[in-house]
Design a protein around this motif. Sequence first.
Motif, PDB file in Angstrom:
ATOM      1  N   PHE A  69       0.848  -1.187   0.000  1.00  0.00           N
ATOM      2  CA  PHE A  69       0.000   0.000   0.000  1.00  0.00           C
ATOM      3  C   PHE A  69       0.883   1.236   0.000  1.00  0.00           C
ATOM      4  CE2 PHE A  69      -1.925   3.548   2.309  1.00  0.00           C
ATOM      5  CZ  PHE A  69      -3.061   3.757   1.543  1.00  0.00           C
ATOM      6  N   VAL A  70       0.544   2.227  -0.834  1.00  0.00           N
ATOM      7  CA  VAL A  70       1.300   3.465  -0.937  1.00  0.00           C
ATOM      8  C   VAL A  70       0.405   4.620  -0.491  1.00  0.00           C
ATOM      9  CG1 VAL A  70       2.555   5.032  -2.452  1.00  0.00           C
ATOM     10  CG2 VAL A  70       2.691   2.558  -2.833  1.00  0.00           C
ATOM     11  N   GLY A  71       0.767   5.263   0.617  1.00  0.00           N
ATOM     12  CA  GLY A  71       0.013   6.396   1.137  1.00  0.00           C
ATOM     13  C   GLY A  71       0.932   7.558   1.449  1.00  0.00           C
ATOM     14  N   ALA A  72       0.328   8.689   1.830  1.00  0.00           N
ATOM     15  CA  ALA A  72       1.101   9.902   2.096  1.00  0.00           C
ATOM     16  C   ALA A  72       1.412  10.089   3.572  1.00  0.00           C
ATOM     17  CB  ALA A  72       0.345  11.124   1.574  1.00  0.00           C
ATOM     18  N   HIS A  73       0.465   9.719   4.450  1.00  0.00           N
ATOM     19  CA  HIS A  73       0.613   9.975   5.886  1.00  0.00           C
ATOM     20  C   HIS A  73       0.281   8.724   6.688  1.00  0.00           C
ATOM     21  CE1 HIS A  73      -1.332  13.571   3.902  1.00  0.00           C
ATOM     22  NE2 HIS A  73      -0.243  14.160   4.378  1.00  0.00           N
ATOM     23  N   PRO A  74       0.750   8.649   7.924  1.00  0.00           N
ATOM     24  CA  PRO A  74       0.189   7.653   8.828  1.00  0.00           C
ATOM     25  C   PRO A  74      -1.328   7.876   8.931  1.00  0.00           C
ATOM     26  CG  PRO A  74       2.144   8.668   9.782  1.00  0.00           C
ATOM     27  CD  PRO A  74       1.817   9.453   8.543  1.00  0.00           C
ATOM     28  N   THR A 179      10.383  -5.214  -2.711  1.00  0.00           N
ATOM     29  CA  THR A 179       9.324  -5.991  -2.043  1.00  0.00           C
ATOM     30  C   THR A 179       8.585  -6.931  -2.979  1.00  0.00           C
ATOM     31  OG1 THR A 179       7.801  -4.119  -2.356  1.00  0.00           O
ATOM     32  CG2 THR A 179       8.966  -4.262  -0.250  1.00  0.00           C
ATOM     33  N   THR A 180       8.713  -6.753  -4.296  1.00  0.00           N
ATOM     34  CA  THR A 180       8.144  -7.640  -5.317  1.00  0.00           C
ATOM     35  C   THR A 180       6.677  -8.002  -5.067  1.00  0.00           C
ATOM     36  OG1 THR A 180       9.001  -9.616  -4.168  1.00  0.00           O
ATOM     37  CG2 THR A 180      10.397  -8.640  -5.879  1.00  0.00           C
ATOM     38  N   PRO A 181       5.789  -7.018  -4.928  1.00  0.00           N
ATOM     39  CA  PRO A 181       4.376  -7.325  -4.683  1.00  0.00           C
ATOM     40  C   PRO A 181       3.653  -7.731  -5.959  1.00  0.00           C
ATOM     41  CG  PRO A 181       4.661  -4.977  -4.875  1.00  0.00           C
ATOM     42  CD  PRO A 181       6.041  -5.576  -4.977  1.00  0.00           C
ATOM     43  N   HIS A 182       2.611  -8.542  -5.824  1.00  0.00           N
ATOM     44  CA  HIS A 182       1.767  -8.808  -6.990  1.00  0.00           C
ATOM     45  C   HIS A 182       0.635  -7.791  -7.087  1.00  0.00           C
ATOM     46  CE1 HIS A 182      -1.427 -10.566  -4.466  1.00  0.00           C
ATOM     47  NE2 HIS A 182      -0.516 -11.343  -3.896  1.00  0.00           N
ATOM     48  N   THR A 183       0.310  -7.108  -5.980  1.00  0.00           N
ATOM     49  CA  THR A 183      -0.756  -6.106  -5.974  1.00  0.00           C
ATOM     50  C   THR A 183      -0.250  -4.848  -5.290  1.00  0.00           C
ATOM     51  OG1 THR A 183      -2.497  -7.785  -5.900  1.00  0.00           O
ATOM     52  CG2 THR A 183      -3.089  -5.574  -5.159  1.00  0.00           C
ATOM     53  N   ILE A 184      -0.503  -3.713  -5.927  1.00  0.00           N
ATOM     54  CA  ILE A 184      -0.196  -2.411  -5.331  1.00  0.00           C
ATOM     55  C   ILE A 184      -1.511  -1.683  -5.127  1.00  0.00           C
ATOM     56  CG2 ILE A 184       0.942  -0.181  -5.674  1.00  0.00           C
ATOM     57  CD1 ILE A 184       3.071  -1.663  -7.318  1.00  0.00           C
ATOM     58  N   VAL A 185      -1.715  -1.152  -3.938  1.00  0.00           N
ATOM     59  CA  VAL A 185      -2.914  -0.385  -3.601  1.00  0.00           C
ATOM     60  C   VAL A 185      -2.459   1.023  -3.239  1.00  0.00           C
ATOM     61  CG1 VAL A 185      -4.963  -0.234  -2.146  1.00  0.00           C
ATOM     62  CG2 VAL A 185      -3.986  -2.481  -2.689  1.00  0.00           C
ATOM     63  N   THR A 186      -3.175   2.023  -3.720  1.00  0.00           N
ATOM     64  CA  THR A 186      -2.778   3.392  -3.429  1.00  0.00           C
ATOM     65  C   THR A 186      -4.007   4.274  -3.238  1.00  0.00           C
ATOM     66  OG1 THR A 186      -1.286   5.191  -4.110  1.00  0.00           O
ATOM     67  CG2 THR A 186      -2.613   4.129  -5.848  1.00  0.00           C
ATOM     68  N   MET A 187      -3.785   5.571  -3.229  1.00  0.00           N
ATOM     69  CA  MET A 187      -4.848   6.535  -2.974  1.00  0.00           C
ATOM     70  C   MET A 187      -5.386   7.073  -4.294  1.00  0.00           C
ATOM     71  SD  MET A 187      -3.318   8.449   0.379  1.00  0.00           S
ATOM     72  CE  MET A 187      -4.965   8.535   1.127  1.00  0.00           C
ATOM     73  N   ASP A 188      -6.571   7.658  -4.225  1.00  0.00           N
ATOM     74  CA  ASP A 188      -7.209   8.238  -5.396  1.00  0.00           C
ATOM     75  C   ASP A 188      -6.408   9.465  -5.836  1.00  0.00           C
ATOM     76  OD1 ASP A 188      -8.884   9.435  -7.259  1.00  0.00           O
ATOM     77  OD2 ASP A 188     -10.703   9.194  -6.069  1.00  0.00           O
ATOM     78  N   ALA A 201       0.564  10.899  -3.787  1.00  0.00           N
ATOM     79  CA  ALA A 201       0.876   9.501  -3.467  1.00  0.00           C
ATOM     80  C   ALA A 201       0.272   8.581  -4.518  1.00  0.00           C
ATOM     81  CB  ALA A 201       0.357   9.149  -2.077  1.00  0.00           C
ATOM     82  N   GLY A 202      -0.989   8.845  -4.911  1.00  0.00           N
ATOM     83  CA  GLY A 202      -1.623   8.049  -5.947  1.00  0.00           C
ATOM     84  C   GLY A 202      -0.927   8.176  -7.289  1.00  0.00           C
ATOM     85  N   ARG A 203      -0.551   9.384  -7.647  1.00  0.00           N
ATOM     86  CA  ARG A 203       0.136   9.593  -8.928  1.00  0.00           C
ATOM     87  C   ARG A 203       1.474   8.834  -8.961  1.00  0.00           C
ATOM     88  NH1 ARG A 203      -0.063  15.720 -11.193  1.00  0.00           N
ATOM     89  NH2 ARG A 203      -2.133  16.389 -10.500  1.00  0.00           N
ATOM     90  N   LEU A 204       2.227   8.985  -7.885  1.00  0.00           N
ATOM     91  CA  LEU A 204       3.545   8.342  -7.864  1.00  0.00           C
ATOM     92  C   LEU A 204       3.418   6.825  -7.918  1.00  0.00           C
ATOM     93  CD1 LEU A 204       5.256  10.614  -5.200  1.00  0.00           C
ATOM     94  CD2 LEU A 204       5.768  10.542  -7.650  1.00  0.00           C
ATOM     95  N   ARG A 234      -1.424  -6.180 -10.374  1.00  0.00           N
ATOM     96  CA  ARG A 234      -2.625  -5.346 -10.219  1.00  0.00           C
ATOM     97  C   ARG A 234      -2.279  -4.014  -9.562  1.00  0.00           C
ATOM     98  NH1 ARG A 234      -7.491  -7.533  -7.400  1.00  0.00           N
ATOM     99  NH2 ARG A 234      -8.641  -6.749  -9.189  1.00  0.00           N
ATOM    100  N   LEU A 235      -3.056  -2.996  -9.937  1.00  0.00           N
ATOM    101  CA  LEU A 235      -2.965  -1.675  -9.320  1.00  0.00           C
ATOM    102  C   LEU A 235      -4.374  -1.237  -8.953  1.00  0.00           C
ATOM    103  CD1 LEU A 235      -1.340   0.849  -8.522  1.00  0.00           C
ATOM    104  CD2 LEU A 235      -1.661   1.678 -10.872  1.00  0.00           C
ATOM    105  N   LEU A 236      -4.603  -1.013  -7.673  1.00  0.00           N
ATOM    106  CA  LEU A 236      -5.914  -0.602  -7.168  1.00  0.00           C
ATOM    107  C   LEU A 236      -5.782   0.760  -6.502  1.00  0.00           C
ATOM    108  CD1 LEU A 236      -7.028  -3.915  -5.372  1.00  0.00           C
ATOM    109  CD2 LEU A 236      -7.359  -3.292  -7.782  1.00  0.00           C
ATOM    110  N   ALA A 237      -6.856   1.553  -6.560  1.00  0.00           N
ATOM    111  CA  ALA A 237      -6.888   2.849  -5.880  1.00  0.00           C
ATOM    112  C   ALA A 237      -8.091   2.889  -4.952  1.00  0.00           C
ATOM    113  CB  ALA A 237      -6.960   3.994  -6.884  1.00  0.00           C
ATOM    114  N   GLN A 238      -7.879   3.311  -3.712  1.00  0.00           N
ATOM    115  CA  GLN A 238      -8.999   3.486  -2.791  1.00  0.00           C
ATOM    116  C   GLN A 238     -10.039   4.403  -3.427  1.00  0.00           C
ATOM    117  OE1 GLN A 238      -6.626   5.259   0.284  1.00  0.00           O
ATOM    118  NE2 GLN A 238      -6.743   3.452   1.603  1.00  0.00           N
ATOM    119  N   ASN A 239     -11.302   4.064  -3.246  1.00  0.00           N
ATOM    120  CA  ASN A 239     -12.378   4.901  -3.780  1.00  0.00           C
ATOM    121  C   ASN A 239     -13.335   5.238  -2.637  1.00  0.00           C
ATOM    122  OD1 ASN A 239     -14.559   6.055  -5.238  1.00  0.00           O
ATOM    123  ND2 ASN A 239     -13.961   4.916  -7.065  1.00  0.00           N
TER     124      ASN A 239
END
Length: 625
Positions: A69-74, A179-188, A201-204, A234-239
């Motif tokens: 998961f890729v986010g900007a803040h705790p 980390t070689t993930p099969h799924t990356i989840v990020t922000m909108d 964070a989502g763009r990057l 896979r690439l997913l974005a929180q909605n």
Amino acid sequence: MTPLDVPAGPDVPPRSRRHATRTALVAGVAVLGLLAGALVATPAQAQAQAQAQAEHAEHRDPAHHDVLFVGAHPDDEFQSLSTFGQWNERRGWSVGVATITRGEGGGNAVGQEEGARLGLLREGEEREAVAHATIRNVFYLDKPDFWYTLSAPLTQRIWDGPPQHADTLERLVRLIRATTPHTIVTMDPRPFDQHGAHQLAGRLAVEAFRLAADRTAFPDQITRERYRPWQADRLLAQNWRFSGPTGPACASAREHDPASGLPLEGVWEGVLSRRTGTTWAQRERDAARVYRSQGFGSLPAKITTPRERLGCDWFSVLAEDGRPVRAEVREQAPLRPLYQEFHDWTRKVGMPWLANDAQPSYPANPSTEVPRAGTRPRVDGVGGQDEYPGEPVTLTHWQGERCASDQDCSARARLSRDGDDLFVFVEVADDRRGAVLPAEDCKRHWRTDSVEVAIDPRGRADDTSTTFKAAFLPVTAEGGPCAARDADQHQGPAGQTAPGLEFASAPLAGSPAGYTIEARIPLGALPAGVDPERFAVNILVYDSDTDDRTGKTRLAWSPFGSAQADPYVWGVARLVDYTPPPGQPTEPIPPVIPTEAARSSDSPASLAQSRRTGVPLAVGPRIRH
């Protein structure tokens, strides 16, 4: 060319496992090879066995995570912890979290820590919270967090600095390769009504998803640091904006995001945790309450929604099998500069549908006239009719709970001018006083009863870094009011950042906890010379009614979207019969933005994690001997 402009070469094989199917086939062939005993393996069997060994080695790699998961803040991940916990418990997927900053620019509902000290406090909260979803590793990139902005470009300037070296993107690409993930989840990544750091964070993550597989992107990571190119599946974005159906069927519903048109994946929060027997919604709530510095400790301890009515965590599916999921493209025109920049970025990364309906239908800006005062106002918290001869403006509901009555919360404001000074008088009716903060907490005004005055002197700002914003607490622990600038061209106590600002407060007659705020704002103290015809203002009131430093209701003169942070929303307050002094600048003064960041080298937990996983602190370059 920047790394993003370099196309992936055809000779670069994707490194993803195609998680379930390929692993099962490889393992099956490997087992057959073992059963063959002393038989000589065919070339195909030998290749399959080598692949199986590589798969197994990846699982043994302490840096490997199935999901990143890729986010900007705790706390950016907290609304997805129900999903991450289920994936770990039911599918055996390990989840890691990449947090770009430690939230040093946020508030603090539990103490006086700021800057790096607050960042380390928030790291501790995040590590405790994500453990509820069996997440052990949080990778911090040590980028500075600053005040709330809606601008991804401004955030990128702070994270990467001039010249525009893509350092944050480089670190994310390195982390994916490590980390070689099969799924990356990020922000909108969409811009409207969303923190600029969340957008970025989502763009990057979108950019790093592709570039990690491209050996021509940040090639030193391949040649010197000995990482391998890696293509996640896979690439997913929180909605968070999609509500959708509720109940267990939401997880199998074939929903699409109304804006982008992309398919949505839902994960039902009503699933029972095998470890606790409670719903994952409850476990997520338990985790959220750990973020005490952000006021989440005031959330109700128990989820009371009946299980069958619980909803899903929703994710937009941005990419499958390593490739973008396509959708219909709908053009918008004309676009304001912030939305035009986002539109151009979506074309650059090959996902133009992300810009569909990105710019909302802004309502007409309210307007008023600021007359010259008949009598120069005395800044004493008492606004006379001759001091403020113009018509008052009424503030209406903006966010949070609606006022139960005018006595519960209501506000109106009057503006006037005398010479080169703007005068503001705000009356706030309130039935209960919120927490009384010390004066040094003035910039955290949104946590209790307060007034905020936002000014765009030329009426053309794209973000608040070129504006003047002053916040006022009517009462402090020391007794009197306080004022501070926040989330604007120069943040800090008014005495240091707003020369010439005068302010006062007084009780409002007939209201149990009501008050007035009166201020003199020298027009010459604004970030640029004023344009009398386009002078833009918003006036906001925060109402708490609690003692736990959390807000309840927000009012605004122009209450649309992020009314405090979006200058496109602010009303026009024409300065009647005013001619600015000659020689005033027409371009804003460059902003002063705090950039203090906590460092992983000062965090015992981060130091121990780096030793355990082999990923360098702050995901910097690794040295291979």
